[in-house]
Design an enzyme around this catalytic site. Sequence first.
Site, PDB file in Angstrom:
ATOM      1  N   ARG A 172       0.822  -1.216   0.000  1.00  0.00           N
ATOM      2  CA  ARG A 172       0.000   0.000   0.000  1.00  0.00           C
ATOM      3  C   ARG A 172       0.854   1.263   0.000  1.00  0.00           C
ATOM      4  O   ARG A 172       1.687   1.449   0.884  1.00  0.00           O
ATOM      5  CB  ARG A 172      -0.907   0.022   1.223  1.00  0.00           C
ATOM      6  CG  ARG A 172      -2.016  -1.001   1.167  1.00  0.00           C
ATOM      7  CD  ARG A 172      -2.984  -0.796   2.332  1.00  0.00           C
ATOM      8  NE  ARG A 172      -4.208  -1.541   2.121  1.00  0.00           N
ATOM      9  CZ  ARG A 172      -4.548  -2.635   2.802  1.00  0.00           C
ATOM     10  NH1 ARG A 172      -3.786  -3.079   3.750  1.00  0.00           N
ATOM     11  NH2 ARG A 172      -5.675  -3.257   2.524  1.00  0.00           N
ATOM     12  N   ASN A 201     -15.250   8.437   0.973  1.00  0.00           N
ATOM     13  CA  ASN A 201     -16.445   8.017   1.706  1.00  0.00           C
ATOM     14  C   ASN A 201     -17.192   9.209   2.300  1.00  0.00           C
ATOM     15  O   ASN A 201     -18.157   9.030   3.032  1.00  0.00           O
ATOM     16  CB  ASN A 201     -16.074   7.049   2.827  1.00  0.00           C
ATOM     17  CG  ASN A 201     -15.762   5.664   2.285  1.00  0.00           C
ATOM     18  OD1 ASN A 201     -16.208   5.286   1.208  1.00  0.00           O
ATOM     19  ND2 ASN A 201     -14.982   4.904   3.044  1.00  0.00           N
ATOM     20  N   HIS A 206     -17.185  -6.853   7.879  1.00  0.00           N
ATOM     21  CA  HIS A 206     -16.021  -5.966   7.958  1.00  0.00           C
ATOM     22  C   HIS A 206     -15.021  -6.441   9.026  1.00  0.00           C
ATOM     23  O   HIS A 206     -15.402  -7.039  10.032  1.00  0.00           O
ATOM     24  CB  HIS A 206     -16.518  -4.563   8.300  1.00  0.00           C
ATOM     25  CG  HIS A 206     -15.480  -3.498   8.229  1.00  0.00           C
ATOM     26  ND1 HIS A 206     -14.867  -2.981   9.350  1.00  0.00           N
ATOM     27  CD2 HIS A 206     -14.940  -2.850   7.175  1.00  0.00           C
ATOM     28  CE1 HIS A 206     -14.014  -2.045   8.986  1.00  0.00           C
ATOM     29  NE2 HIS A 206     -14.033  -1.944   7.673  1.00  0.00           N
ATOM     30  N   GLU A 249     -24.169  -6.697   7.870  1.00  0.00           N
ATOM     31  CA  GLU A 249     -24.171  -5.298   7.430  1.00  0.00           C
ATOM     32  C   GLU A 249     -25.413  -5.040   6.576  1.00  0.00           C
ATOM     33  O   GLU A 249     -26.082  -5.991   6.159  1.00  0.00           O
ATOM     34  CB  GLU A 249     -22.905  -5.009   6.597  1.00  0.00           C
ATOM     35  CG  GLU A 249     -21.603  -5.257   7.358  1.00  0.00           C
ATOM     36  CD  GLU A 249     -20.360  -4.955   6.524  1.00  0.00           C
ATOM     37  OE1 GLU A 249     -20.451  -4.217   5.530  1.00  0.00           O
ATOM     38  OE2 GLU A 249     -19.288  -5.487   6.874  1.00  0.00           O
ATOM     39  N   SER A 307     -19.533  -2.746   1.611  1.00  0.00           N
ATOM     40  CA  SER A 307     -18.732  -1.652   1.087  1.00  0.00           C
ATOM     41  C   SER A 307     -18.083  -1.934  -0.264  1.00  0.00           C
ATOM     42  O   SER A 307     -17.948  -1.037  -1.095  1.00  0.00           O
ATOM     43  CB  SER A 307     -17.654  -1.346   2.129  1.00  0.00           C
ATOM     44  OG  SER A 307     -16.613  -0.628   1.571  1.00  0.00           O
ATOM     45  N   ASP A 325     -24.551  -3.495  10.951  1.00  0.00           N
ATOM     46  CA  ASP A 325     -23.609  -2.429  10.658  1.00  0.00           C
ATOM     47  C   ASP A 325     -24.187  -1.642   9.480  1.00  0.00           C
ATOM     48  O   ASP A 325     -24.288  -2.160   8.372  1.00  0.00           O
ATOM     49  CB  ASP A 325     -22.249  -3.070  10.301  1.00  0.00           C
ATOM     50  CG  ASP A 325     -21.196  -2.076   9.816  1.00  0.00           C
ATOM     51  OD1 ASP A 325     -21.559  -1.131   9.077  1.00  0.00           O
ATOM     52  OD2 ASP A 325     -20.007  -2.258  10.136  1.00  0.00           O
ATOM     53  N   HIS A 338     -22.250   2.140   5.827  1.00  0.00           N
ATOM     54  CA  HIS A 338     -22.323   2.682   4.470  1.00  0.00           C
ATOM     55  C   HIS A 338     -23.730   3.095   4.078  1.00  0.00           C
ATOM     56  O   HIS A 338     -24.013   3.293   2.905  1.00  0.00           O
ATOM     57  CB  HIS A 338     -21.757   1.675   3.464  1.00  0.00           C
ATOM     58  CG  HIS A 338     -20.288   1.494   3.633  1.00  0.00           C
ATOM     59  ND1 HIS A 338     -19.361   2.375   3.103  1.00  0.00           N
ATOM     60  CD2 HIS A 338     -19.573   0.584   4.323  1.00  0.00           C
ATOM     61  CE1 HIS A 338     -18.149   1.991   3.450  1.00  0.00           C
ATOM     62  NE2 HIS A 338     -18.248   0.911   4.185  1.00  0.00           N
ATOM     63  N   THR A 346     -21.390   4.913  11.615  1.00  0.00           N
ATOM     64  CA  THR A 346     -20.218   5.791  11.715  1.00  0.00           C
ATOM     65  C   THR A 346     -20.646   7.239  11.499  1.00  0.00           C
ATOM     66  O   THR A 346     -21.641   7.520  10.835  1.00  0.00           O
ATOM     67  CB  THR A 346     -19.144   5.427  10.676  1.00  0.00           C
ATOM     68  OG1 THR A 346     -17.990   6.251  10.888  1.00  0.00           O
ATOM     69  CG2 THR A 346     -19.611   5.661   9.242  1.00  0.00           C
ATOM     70  N   LYS A 377     -18.377   8.777   7.547  1.00  0.00           N
ATOM     71  CA  LYS A 377     -18.602   8.606   6.112  1.00  0.00           C
ATOM     72  C   LYS A 377     -19.657   9.619   5.644  1.00  0.00           C
ATOM     73  O   LYS A 377     -19.321  10.788   5.512  1.00  0.00           O
ATOM     74  CB  LYS A 377     -18.897   7.144   5.817  1.00  0.00           C
ATOM     75  CG  LYS A 377     -17.594   6.327   6.004  1.00  0.00           C
ATOM     76  CD  LYS A 377     -17.711   4.831   5.988  1.00  0.00           C
ATOM     77  CE  LYS A 377     -16.329   4.220   6.281  1.00  0.00           C
ATOM     78  NZ  LYS A 377     -16.346   2.770   6.500  1.00  0.00           N
ATOM     79  N   THR A 415      -9.800   8.511  25.577  1.00  0.00           N
ATOM     80  CA  THR A 415     -10.247   9.903  25.647  1.00  0.00           C
ATOM     81  C   THR A 415     -11.471  10.123  24.758  1.00  0.00           C
ATOM     82  O   THR A 415     -11.530   9.613  23.641  1.00  0.00           O
ATOM     83  CB  THR A 415      -9.092  10.827  25.200  1.00  0.00           C
ATOM     84  OG1 THR A 415      -7.993  10.618  26.080  1.00  0.00           O
ATOM     85  CG2 THR A 415      -9.494  12.281  25.214  1.00  0.00           C
ATOM     86  N   THR A 427      -8.372  -6.700   0.923  1.00  0.00           N
ATOM     87  CA  THR A 427      -9.655  -6.005   1.085  1.00  0.00           C
ATOM     88  C   THR A 427     -10.749  -6.722   0.287  1.00  0.00           C
ATOM     89  O   THR A 427     -11.895  -6.793   0.716  1.00  0.00           O
ATOM     90  CB  THR A 427      -9.517  -4.538   0.624  1.00  0.00           C
ATOM     91  OG1 THR A 427      -8.388  -3.966   1.290  1.00  0.00           O
ATOM     92  CG2 THR A 427     -10.747  -3.733   0.958  1.00  0.00           C
TER      93      THR A 427
HETATM   94  C1  LIG Z   1     -15.404   1.992   7.463  1.00  0.00           C
HETATM   95  C2  LIG Z   1     -16.155   0.854   8.091  1.00  0.00           C
HETATM   96  C3  LIG Z   1     -16.245   0.706   9.484  1.00  0.00           C
HETATM   97  C4  LIG Z   1     -15.418   1.551  10.406  1.00  0.00           C
HETATM   98  O1  LIG Z   1     -15.927   2.826  10.540  1.00  0.00           O
HETATM   99  P1  LIG Z   1     -14.907   4.013  10.884  1.00  0.00           P
HETATM  100  O2  LIG Z   1     -15.765   5.061  11.470  1.00  0.00           O
HETATM  101  O3  LIG Z   1     -14.246   4.392   9.608  1.00  0.00           O
HETATM  102  O4  LIG Z   1     -13.930   3.464  11.870  1.00  0.00           O
HETATM  103  C5  LIG Z   1     -17.072  -0.262  10.008  1.00  0.00           C
HETATM  104  N1  LIG Z   1     -17.784  -1.088   9.209  1.00  0.00           N
HETATM  105  C6  LIG Z   1     -17.693  -0.998   7.867  1.00  0.00           C
HETATM  106  C7  LIG Z   1     -18.501  -1.923   7.035  1.00  0.00           C
HETATM  107  C8  LIG Z   1     -16.874  -0.042   7.270  1.00  0.00           C
HETATM  108  O5  LIG Z   1     -16.751   0.008   5.936  1.00  0.00           O
END
Ligand SMILES: *Cc1c(COP(=O)(O)O)cnc(C)c1O
Length: 406
Positions: free
Chosen positions: A21, A53, A141, A184, A188, A213, A216, A244, A247, A277, A362
């Site tokens: 990478r 993202n 993921h 999910e 992704s 999850d 996305h 998240t 994104k 923190t 990936t």
């Molecule tokens: C990016 C991602 C995460 C992690 O989220 P971040 O806020 O970037 O740490 C978790 N699950 C999936 C499917 C993701 O693509």
Amino acid sequence: MDFETYFKGELDSVREEGRYRIFTEIERHCGTFPHATRYVDETTQPITVWCSNDYLGMGQHPAVLDAMRRVLDECGAGAGGTRNISGTNHHHVMLERELADLHGKEAALLFTSGYVSNWAGLGTLAARIPGCVVFSDALNHASMIEGIRHSRSQCHIWRHNDAGHLDELLSQYGPDVPKLVAFESVYSMDGDIAPIADILDVCEAHGAMSYIDEVHAVGLYGPRGGGVAEREGLMDRITVIEGTLGKAFGVMGGYIAASESLCDFVRTFASGFIFTTALPPALAAGATASIRHLKASEIERARHKERVATVRRRLDGLGIPHLPNPSHIIPVMVGDPKKCKRISDWLMDNHGIYVQPINYPTVPRGTERLRITPSPVHSDGDIDRLIEALSDIWSQCELARRSAAA
Ligand SMILES: *Cc1c(COP(=O)(O)O)cnc(C)c1O
């Protein structure tokens, strides 16, 4: 042991495989995203980012920036502590309320990233519920996988998006065994979407907890940006919704939304929640502003859909193969790691078009791809330049085309 030689040797083998990478160093410009500057070999180059993202461009939205600036001035830079020791700022509490409301849940719990929320959320639930067995979708993921592993609980992998297979695996256990099903909504890399209602039917039939999850999908789907589960009216049937803030919401942080007692349980027992923190208050305020904006505004989602459809149509016109899927992610398939990297380099060097190559681990070997993510802030001109460049490289490399779509 000669550590240096060992490190270099390992890195060389990754390089030989064409999956070493190299990070592209860029400077994003607030107000003109997706346009950015690339830093390379002491020089700079103007580029257009096609693989971010920051799906809706919320990272530069005035409502988000105003909130962040205001709270930066009011509260200062950092939170000043862990959530437990002086770090729980008023802005964290407001953000958690906003998140609970977004998903129609009693409570939400904020983490420093989506990765940490999955790792700590799944890890804590699976480890702390005695005898808990986890059922994990095959394409989950890395953050979910690591959380499940860390829990050391028994885990079964069900075939990707196959509710029938999940049902089979769950059937091996009696009603008294605690079960946790993790999956999910939008995946992704392929951009496919889980059959959430079918999975929930199976979970309910077996008395299993469901953990989704929606990283996305939050901000992007559903009338208020609550995700695919909101769009399909399924949020109240899901035990835990994870997301998240980094994104579509354009800032940073992660969370789970669930019942009051489940969130309190994770808050109390998750090491990854308590011994770190808290997020800067300004960041929490920016995320809250972003969520609030996308709850009320449909403009970004509508324009996003239109841009995605336009790029797909233009690719079809040229016969450039992309994975068909019902989401906003456009995987242009190359199927070779070195070729994928070369195409990406060429797009960047000759056209200032930035699409990161996606290689193993990936995605599986042989499915290397360019993952294109159009946003509401990509212009017609940006799309023209992307399409012309792709057409050019497809001809030069004599890459396969599909017969032009009707
Ligand atoms: C990016 C991602 C995460 C992690 O989220 P971040 O806020 O970037 O740490 C978790 N699950 C999936 C499917 C993701 O693509």
